[in-house]
Structure formats: C-alpha cells, structure tokens
Design an enzyme around this catalytic site. Structure first.
Site, mmCIF file in Angstrom:
data_model
loop_
_atom_site.group_PDB
_atom_site.id
_atom_site.type_symbol
_atom_site.label_atom_id
_atom_site.label_comp_id
_atom_site.label_asym_id
_atom_site.label_seq_id
_atom_site.Cartn_x
_atom_site.Cartn_y
_atom_site.Cartn_z
ATOM 1 N N ARG A 166 -3.272 8.961 -19.108
ATOM 2 C CA ARG A 166 -4.395 9.240 -19.462
ATOM 3 C C ARG A 166 -5.366 9.647 -18.292
ATOM 4 O O ARG A 166 -5.952 9.705 -17.413
ATOM 5 C CB ARG A 166 -4.953 7.447 -18.766
ATOM 6 N N SER A 239 -7.953 -1.645 -20.992
ATOM 7 C CA SER A 239 -6.837 -1.682 -19.754
ATOM 8 C C SER A 239 -7.856 -0.760 -18.423
ATOM 9 O O SER A 239 -8.754 -0.066 -18.837
ATOM 10 C CB SER A 239 -5.811 -1.032 -19.588
ATOM 11 N N GLU A 335 -8.179 2.703 -14.524
ATOM 12 C CA GLU A 335 -8.403 3.792 -15.653
ATOM 13 C C GLU A 335 -10.131 4.400 -15.776
ATOM 14 O O GLU A 335 -10.213 5.108 -15.747
ATOM 15 C CB GLU A 335 -7.877 3.052 -16.626
#
Ligand code: EPU
Length: 339
Positions: A166, A239, A335
């Site tokens: 990520r 998420s 995130e």
C-alpha cells in the site's frame, strides 16, 4: 480559459465516505492540457491543490480551502499485442472496476483478482492497490506523470515507482506528481492466483474446476460483496488501516495470550498481522458512535452511517489505534490520506 472552475462545491458525491464538506474551488480535468491549465490557475492565485481520483482513499476532515482537481480523463488503448502479452494503457480518470471488466472481456488476464476495488486507474498506483494475493505492481508496465515542480512529463518504470505494501513513491511525495496514464502488462494465457484466503474454496462451491479469469473475477466479486460494504449504500473507504508488519518476536509474544492470532510470515522474517482480527478481538466490531462506526462484518472498515464528519471518523480511528497499541503493543497505520 476553457476550464470551468466552480466555487463552494459539495464534495459529498466525490468521496466514498460520503463526507459532506465543501471545496472552495473545484474543477474537472479531461486531458493533459486541462491538468496543466488547472495547475496554472492554482499557481496564479496561490491556491493549494487537492488531486482527486475516485475519492475512495480519502478522509476529509473539513472544508477544503484549495482547488480540488478531479481527474476525469478517459480512454483505453492497446499499445502492444504479440498474441501472448498485451500492453494496455488507460487514462487516469477511468474508473477501476469497469477497466478490469473491459480487460477481461478482451480475453486478457492479470487484473481479475483486483476486481471491484473502488477508485480510478490513476489512483491505483498511488497506494499499490492489492487484493487476494495480487498487487498492481505484479501487472505494472509503466506510467506517465506530470512533474508539478518542473512541468515536464516523466515515464516511470516499475523500479522507479518504489512500490511497497500500500505504498509508492507517489504516496511518499503526494504533492509532486500527477499520474496521467498507467500501463499494464496483461496475458492472453492466464496464470491464475487462487491461493489467497477463500478464492479456491468459493470456486469449488460454484462447481468450477477449471476457472477462467472471468470466473475468478466473479468469485472475488461475490466474496467482496459479502464482507465489504458498497460505498453507494454505506460510506466507507475500504480498509481503514494497513495490516501491521511486526517482528517475529512480538508476534510470538502476542500469540501466547491469543493462540488464534492471524499472522502471515514475510520474506524478511517479519510477520504481517490481520488488523481486522486485532480490532475484532479488542471488541470494536460493529461499534457505533453517532454516525461513525466500525463495520459489523469487517472490522478493518470504518463506515459513515449518514452524517458522520471526517473529524468524528478520525477520532474513532485514533481511539482504535490507542486501544490496539495498549492491548497488543502494535501500531496501526491509517490507509486513507487525511485532508
Ligand atoms: N478478520 C477478522 N475479523 C475482521 C476482519 C478480518 O478476524 O473483522 C480476519 C479474517 O478472518 C482473516 C484475516 O483477518 O483471517 C484477513 O481478513 P481479509 O481476508 O478480509 O483481509 P484483510 O487483511 O482484512 C486485506 C486488504 C483488503 C483486501 C483483502 C483481500 C489491507 C489493509 N486490506 O484485508 O484491501 O481486499 O485483504 O485481499 O491490506 C483495502 O485496502 O481497502 C482493501 C479492502
């Protein structure tokens, strides 16, 4: 000036959390020239710029005192086809899932595990989107970005993107690059990745012994629909935390008290934990305060039941982070980008 810059525009339709804040200035751009024009407009008036793709990885905590530039460029083209490998280029503003579907309809394999991820093609490299054992870096063939400092176009190779979990060079230097188009290397002959979690099992349940990429895509869509809320129905940004990567020693210590710990050993000897599992163990699953909550089926997803503000969601996130740090000595990293 052909650009339509509007003032006081609600960003509610432009972020998947459905947070209702205003942009002081807002513009949609459809090609490279309009991107340049929008940046020049902001520069002339000394306005900060917030680039927006699908707004699916963003938490807005107040009105945005900037020029919001929404990437709306469209276009998909085949650059190379040798009957085995096909290089496809997509403009940044193409919505991600329809692009995946288009590639599958052409008989091209490679993106099937990344089905049904919200957002745009241009935002995908930003955080190296990933799901069910595949990340964008695995099918990446290059991208073209505009350097906001020099005004020049630059092509990035796989190595230059510095993709991580990520993560990418673009996430590290958010204000420097505008991703304009992305290239993917896809295959006519599928090499399927079925080993992550429930994928193989779902295909077996459907009686599919020899899956084609389209079957894998459908199986993944059905798995995602079961656990992940549809932003059109319940505001969310997928998420909310990254799965933390910790030392093997700390993982072993946590496991002593929690034998069910969900942990994935990494190549470097460290261990990735399922943050959703940690959050559920700590009792947050389904928690709700006002309109801000933790999804009742997937603890890693924070949701907006209607009128939550970004500040309320951020406060909930910080409460969860503090609780997980206290219980497990594990740091959870957000995130989405905070603005
Ligand atoms: N789990 C729980 N409780 C929960 C949630 C998860 O116990 O409330 C457990 C599950 O049972 C499973 C494990 O945690 O054993 C992992 O769960 P899952 O397979 O749902 O995946 P995840 O680790 O929670 C990651 C990605 C998702 C991606 C899925 C599938 C991150 C931060 N998230 O989630 O990506 O779709 O794997 O590959 O890496 C996103 O980034 O927005 C996203 C949705």
């Amino acid at each position: 000036m052909s650009l339509q810059v509007r003032s006081q525009v609600s960003l509610k339709p432009f972020n998947t959390f459905g947070i209702d804040v205003n942009a002081n200035w807002f513009v949609e751009v459809h090609d490279d020239a309009e991107v340049r024009e929008a940046l020049a407009y902001a520069c002339d008036r000394q306005l900060p710029v917030l680039l927006l793709g699908g707004g699916s990885n963003l938490l807005l905590t107040g009105d945005v005192s900037a020029l919001v530039v929404r990437m709306a460029s469209r276009g998909i083209r085949v650059l190379h086809d040798d009957d085995e490998q096909v290089i496809v280029e997509s403009e940044a503003g193409e919505p991600w899932h329809p692009f995946v579907q288009w590639s599958l309809e052409q008989g091209l394999a490679g993106l099937e595990n990344l089905s049904l991820i919200p957002g745009t093609v241009g935002a995908a490299p930003m955080q190296n989107i990933g799901a069910y054992g595949v990340e964008i870096k695995d099918v990446f063939a290059g991208l073209t970005a505009l350097d906001r400092q020099s005004g020049e176009l630059r092509d990035f190779t796989l190595e230059e993107c510095a993709f991580g979990y990520r993560d990418s060079v673009f996430k590290q230097t958010l204000d420097r690059w505008v991703i304009l188009r992305v290239r993917f290397k896809l295959d006519r002959k599928a090499r399927l990745h079925l080993d992550y979690g429930p994928v193989r099992q779902r295909l077996a349940e459907q009686g599919i012994d020899h899956p084609a990429p389209l079957d894998v895509s459908r199986a993944i869509c059905s798995i995602r629909r079961e656990k992940l809320p549809d932003p059109a129905e319940l505001g969310n940004a997928g998420s909310f935390f990254k799965n933390p990567v910790i030392s093997a020693a700390l993982a072993a210590q946590i496991k002593l008290g929690h034998p069910g710990l969900v942990a994935y050993p990494q190549a470097d000897g460290r261990v990735k934990l399922a943050a959703g599992w940690l959050i559920e163990q700590a009792g947050w699953k389904g928690y709700r305060e006002g309109d801000a909550g933790v999804h009742r089926l997937q603890s890693l997803v924070l949701v907006n039941y209607g009128a939550a503000t970004g500040t309320q969601l951020h406060r909930l996130a910080r409460m969860i982070q503090a609780d997980i740090a206290q219980r497990f000595a594990v740091t959870l990293e957000m995130e989405p980008n905070l603005y």
